[in-house]
Structure formats: structure tokens, C-alpha cells
Design a protein around this motif. Structure first.
Motif, short mmCIF file in Angstrom:
data_model
loop_
_atom_site.label_atom_id
_atom_site.label_comp_id
_atom_site.label_asym_id
_atom_site.label_seq_id
_atom_site.Cartn_x
_atom_site.Cartn_y
_atom_site.Cartn_z
N ALA A 259 45.08 25.57 18.85
CA ALA A 259 44.13 25.32 19.98
C ALA A 259 42.65 25.76 19.73
O ALA A 259 41.85 25.26 20.61
CB ALA A 259 44.71 26.06 21.08
N GLN A 260 42.47 26.64 18.90
CA GLN A 260 41.14 27.10 18.78
C GLN A 260 40.62 26.14 17.55
O GLN A 260 39.41 25.65 17.59
CB GLN A 260 40.74 28.61 18.59
CG GLN A 260 41.04 29.39 19.74
CD GLN A 260 40.46 28.69 21.09
OE1 GLN A 260 39.05 28.58 21.05
NE2 GLN A 260 40.97 28.16 21.78
N HIS A 263 38.69 22.90 18.15
CA HIS A 263 37.37 22.67 18.68
C HIS A 263 36.43 22.14 17.67
O HIS A 263 35.24 21.33 18.15
CB HIS A 263 36.95 24.04 19.16
CG HIS A 263 37.57 24.48 20.52
ND1 HIS A 263 36.89 23.74 21.76
CD2 HIS A 263 38.20 25.26 20.90
CE1 HIS A 263 37.69 24.00 22.77
NE2 HIS A 263 38.48 25.27 22.58
N GLU A 358 45.98 31.72 24.98
CA GLU A 358 44.47 31.70 25.23
C GLU A 358 44.11 30.48 26.35
O GLU A 358 43.21 30.68 26.84
CB GLU A 358 43.81 31.62 23.94
CG GLU A 358 42.31 31.74 23.82
CD GLU A 358 41.39 30.63 24.06
OE1 GLU A 358 42.11 29.57 23.61
OE2 GLU A 358 40.40 30.80 24.64
N ASP A 362 41.07 29.81 28.83
CA ASP A 362 39.96 28.65 28.64
C ASP A 362 39.53 27.59 30.12
O ASP A 362 38.44 27.39 30.24
CB ASP A 362 40.49 27.67 27.77
CG ASP A 362 40.03 28.04 26.15
OD1 ASP A 362 39.46 28.95 26.01
OD2 ASP A 362 40.59 27.61 25.15
ZN ZN Z 1 39.39 26.32 23.87
#
Ligand code: ZN
Ligand code: NAD
Ligand code: HSO
Length: 433
Positions: A259-260, A263, A358, A362
């Protein structure tokens, strides 16, 4: 493949390399480009903005097309679904509720010694919000920037975001901007947008503070214009560090790392775990989840260059390595996250327990998702209402109060070799002209 290394080997050096990825030698050529863009926009204004928009965003625009029009703003509401509008409004409420807590308040103290002291908070006159838009559209970032500015009562809020095909801006971004009270929107991105906000152009107003996250070009530009304007922090390519024990779910941990990583090819995703079996299972789960990932190429790049699993001896050792890295996001996927929390000193946001991915931070938990990266969490914090405020000190002395401190000021001013300082007090005490 996400690499697994052990604590004894070169763990610290590897973590340092990942932490430093936005300010190491490899980014020097990017910094040279950014310096050139800043100088050109400073000297040539709109002309340079349009030139770099054509070069980097592949959009040919005229100066009069830079500002998003009222009809585009109205049309955006027709282009978003009811569900999306509902989610934006829920996020708005939660982010505003969080940011309205503990807004710094002005104060004045009238002392018995006839001295009045205080602090007076005032907003900046103009704020410039950067909303990224190169690889993804970020309506959530609009809210995370605009709502604190609104709570701080900034009178003039301007937003910039890169143009898509035909100069279009994602309608959800435009809706979020209206819901959060942004007054002007310009379709520019990258270093040229930061330069325009810092120096002003014929079309784009100069602001006092620039906030918002962005890729390496945006982050380098913010760093270089600091001083000409204020900035929130260096909120660059995203990062997550997960501390997990044998009780964590490897599929969930892998999903949070991705999920990070999704990006940006410069995003970082790190797992520190006490459990060798978990390390292996996260590695496998991550491979599986990448198979039909729509952003596979960039995400794989991030994982290959800035992804890492480290086997540690204890949760205490993990906390210490995490403190050295100072991650933007830290997840504690362990049996008792509250027990480890006191050992965490540096992290932009900390997510506790198995049910707190996380991604809740966000989008809508409330705390700000614009957070310091690349080690900046050692000295900086999340964007907040205070980012848009500054405070003036308030000081008033009576004649008696001044008499009480006159000799001490005299001694200090004399020690500094600054006689007029001493004189400015002495003349008042002696009632001279
Ligand atoms: Zn994010
Ligand atoms: N730290 C945080 O709080 C946070 C929050 C959200 C997003 N992010 C990060 O924001 C970033 C968003 O990046 P993005 O790329 O999607 O959007 P972006 O808007 O940050 O960057 C796009 C701009 O980069 C410029 N650019 C692209 N290639 C260039 C080149 N070769 N030379 C010069 N300029 C160039 C273009 O002008 C373009 O408009 C990601 O790194 C993401 O991880 C961070
Ligand atoms: N994780 C990002 C901050 O690094 C914020 C974000 C916005 N949308 C999705 N994620």
C-alpha cells in the motif's frame, strides 16, 4: 523479490541507504533540474511555468488556461458518484474534528510584577497547497491540506495540482477542494508549481507558506524555496515500516507494505520481525499480491530498491532500528503494541494493532496524512493547523517593572558591547530625553 536480511549483517547501512534515498548522490542530477526550473520561473514567470508543463507534464497550455474555471468546478460534482461524494464528506468531518482539537490559542499573562507577557497567534495571509497528481489522483490530500488551513482561518488559500490529459484535473480532486473551501486552483505541478507559489507569476499569486506532499522533484523544490516561503515539512515519497511478531498476519503485512510501495518507485516498505516464518510468509504473500497488481511495474521498482525484511532478535531491537530510520508511518503488528509504544521516539504516525492498516490514516481517521519522510520525522511532524499559524510574543513593562530589571540589562548590554541597548533603558529610568 523482497529481500530478507539478518540483524548482524549490514542492516544499519541498508536502512540508512533507504532512509537517505531522497538526498543521496543519485538525486543530485534531479536537484540540478529543480534549481534550473526554480530560476527560470523566478525570472520568466508564466512563460517558464508553461514551458515546463509542456516538458514534464506533456500538456500545452496558455497562461489564461492555468486557473480552473467555475464551470469546471460545477461540472466536477456531476462526474463523481454519490458514494465518492459521501466518502469525501465523511473524511472531511473526521479530519476537521481531529484538527479542531487543541488549536493553539493566544494568551496573555498579567504578572504581579507589573509585567504583561503573552503569545498572539495569527494565520499566514496566503497559503499554497500542493496536491500531487503525477501517478495517482489525491482527493484525500486536498482535504488533509485544505482543512487545517481552513481551521487556522487562512484568508486566501490557493491550490496547485498537475494537469492530466487535455489539462483536465481529476473531478474528485476538484470536488474535495470545494468541500474543503479552497478558493483558487491552478493546473500546474512539480517544481514549476512550487516555484510559482514561492515567487509568484503574472497569473499565480505568491504565497507565504507552501504545504503538501509530492515526489522527489516537488520535495527538492520545497527544500530549496524554504526561506523565501515557509513549508510544512519534507513530505516526499511515501514509506512504511512494520514491526511484526509471530502473531501478525503475513497477508495483511504484505498488503500494508504494498500500500505504500504503490505510491512511487521511490517509496520505501520495510518489515522488522522477530519471526523467521513470518518473514518468509510475508515475502511469499507479497509476490502473490503483486501478480496482477495494476501498478505492478512502479511498485516492483520500489520493492526491489527500497523494500526490505529484517530479522531482529527482539522487539526492543526493532524499536531502536525504527527510531534510527524515523519512518513516515510505523505499524506495530504485535501482541501488545501499547507495551512497545514508549520505546518509539521518532515516527510521523504510529498505527497500533492488527485492525489498524495505515490506509485508515491515509483517508479518514482524522490525523493528517501529510507526514515527514526520509528521516525528517526525527525533527518534524505531521502537517497541522499550526503549520498555517505563527505567533507573536507580547511584552509590556510598567515603569516600576523596567526599573527592577534596568541594572541587569545594563550589565548584559555592556557585556555584549552594545551601548545603545543599555542607553535605551537607562534614559527611561532617568526620565531623560
Ligand atoms: Zn498511501
Ligand atoms: N509524505 C507524504 O505525506 C505523502 C502523502 C501523499 C503522497 N506522497 C507522495 O507524493 C508523491 C506523488 O508523486 P506523483 O509523481 O504521483 O505526483 P507529483 O504531483 O508529486 O509529481 C508529478 C510532477 O512531477 C514532475 N516531474 C515528473 N517527472 C519529472 C522529471 N523527469 N523532471 C522534472 N519534473 C518531473 C512533473 O512536473 C509532474 O507534474 C509520491 O511520492 C507519494 O509517495 C507523500
Ligand atoms: N500514504 C500517503 C502518505 O505517504 C497518503 C495517501 C493518500 N492517498 C493514499 N495514501
Amino acid at each position: 523479490m523482497l529481500r530478507i536480511i539478518t540483524q548482524q549483517a549490514d542492516v544499519r547501512a541498508e536502512l540508512q541507504r533507504i532512509c537517505d534515498r531522497t538526498h543521496d548522490e543519485q538525486v543530485l542530477h534531479k536537484e540540478a533540474t529543480v534549481r534550473e526550473v526554480l530560476q527560470a520561473v523566478k525570472r520568466q514567470g508564466d512563460k517558464a511555468v508553461l514551458h515546463y508543463t509542456a516538458e514534464f507534464d506533456k500538456q500545452t497550455l496558455k497562461a489564461e488556461e492555468l486557473r480552473v474555471t467555475g464551470s469546471e468546478l460545477d461540472a466536477a460534482y456531476q462526474q463523481v458518484s454519490k458514494e465518492l461524494l459521501g466518502a469525501i464528506r465523511l473524511a472531511c468531518r473526521q479530519i476537521e474534528a481531529f484538527h479542531r482539537q487543541r488549536v493553539p490559542k493566544s494568551w496573555v499573562h498579567f504578572g504581579d510584577d507589573e509585567v504583561v507577557l503573552g503569545k498572539r497567534y495569527t494565520p499566514v495571509d496566503r497559503a499554497g497547497l500542493y496536491v500531487p497528481g503525477g501517478r495517482a489522483a489525491y482527493p484525500s490530500t486536498v482535504l488533509m491540506n485544505a482543512i487545517p488551513a481552513h481551521v487556522a482561518a487562512v484568508p486566501h488559500v490557493v491550490m496547485v495540482t498537475p494537469p492530466g490529459p487535455g489539462g483536465a484535473i481529476n473531478p474528485a480532486v476538484l470536488v474535495a477542494a470545494q468541500e474543503a473551501g479552497v478558493q483558487e486552483i491552478y493546473r500546474i505541478g512539480g517544481a514549476q508549481a512550487i516555484a510559482a507559489l514561492a515567487y509568484g507569476t503574472e497569473t499565480i499569486p505568491k504565497v507565504d507558506v507552501i504545504t503538501g506532499p509530492g515526489n522527489i522533484y516537488v520535495t527538492l523544490a520545497k527544500k530549496l524555496v524554504y526561506g523565501t516561503v515557509g513549508i510544512d515539512s519534507l513530505a516526499g515519497p511515501s514509506e512504511v515500516l512494520v514491526i511484526a511478531d509471530e502473531t501478525a498476519n503475513p497477508v495483511h503485512v504484505a498488503a500494508d507494505l504494498l500500500a505504500q510501495a504503490e505510491h512511487d518507485p521511490m517509496a520505501a516498505a520495510i518489515l522488522l520481525t522477530t519471526d523467521a516464518a513470518l518473514a518468509k510468509n510475508v515475502q511469499l504473500a507479497l509476490e502473490r499480491q503483486l501478480v496482477d497488481h495494476p501498478r505492478r511495474i512502479d511498485t516492483e521498482k520500489a520493492i526491489a530498491h527500497y523494500g526490505l525484511i529484517v530479522l531482529v532478535e527482539s522487539l526492543e531491537a526493532a524499536a531502536e532500528l525504527s527510531n534510527e530510520f524515523a519512518p513516515e508511518h510505523l505499524e506495530l503488528e504485535i501482541k501488545d503494541p501499547w507495551a512497545l509504544l514508549p520505546q518509539i521516539r521518532h515516527a510521523g504516525a504510529i498505527f497500533l494493532g492488527y485492525s489498524t492498516p495505515e490506509a485508515v490514516g491515509d483517508y479518514l481517521a482524522g490525523p493528517n496524512h501529510t507526514l515527514p519522510t526520509s528521516g525528517a520525522a526525527r525533527y518534524a511532524s505531521a502537517l497541522g493547523v499550526e503549520t498555517f499559524l505563527k505567533h507573536s510574543s507580547i511584552i509590556q513593562y510598567s515603569q516600576t517593572a523596567l526599573q527592577n530589571v534596568a541594572s541587569a540589562i545594563d550589565v548584559l548590554a555592556t557585556a555584549e558591547g552594545l551601548p545603545s541597548h543599555a542607553d535605551s533603558v537607562r534614559r527611561r529610568i532617568q526620565q531623560e530625553d
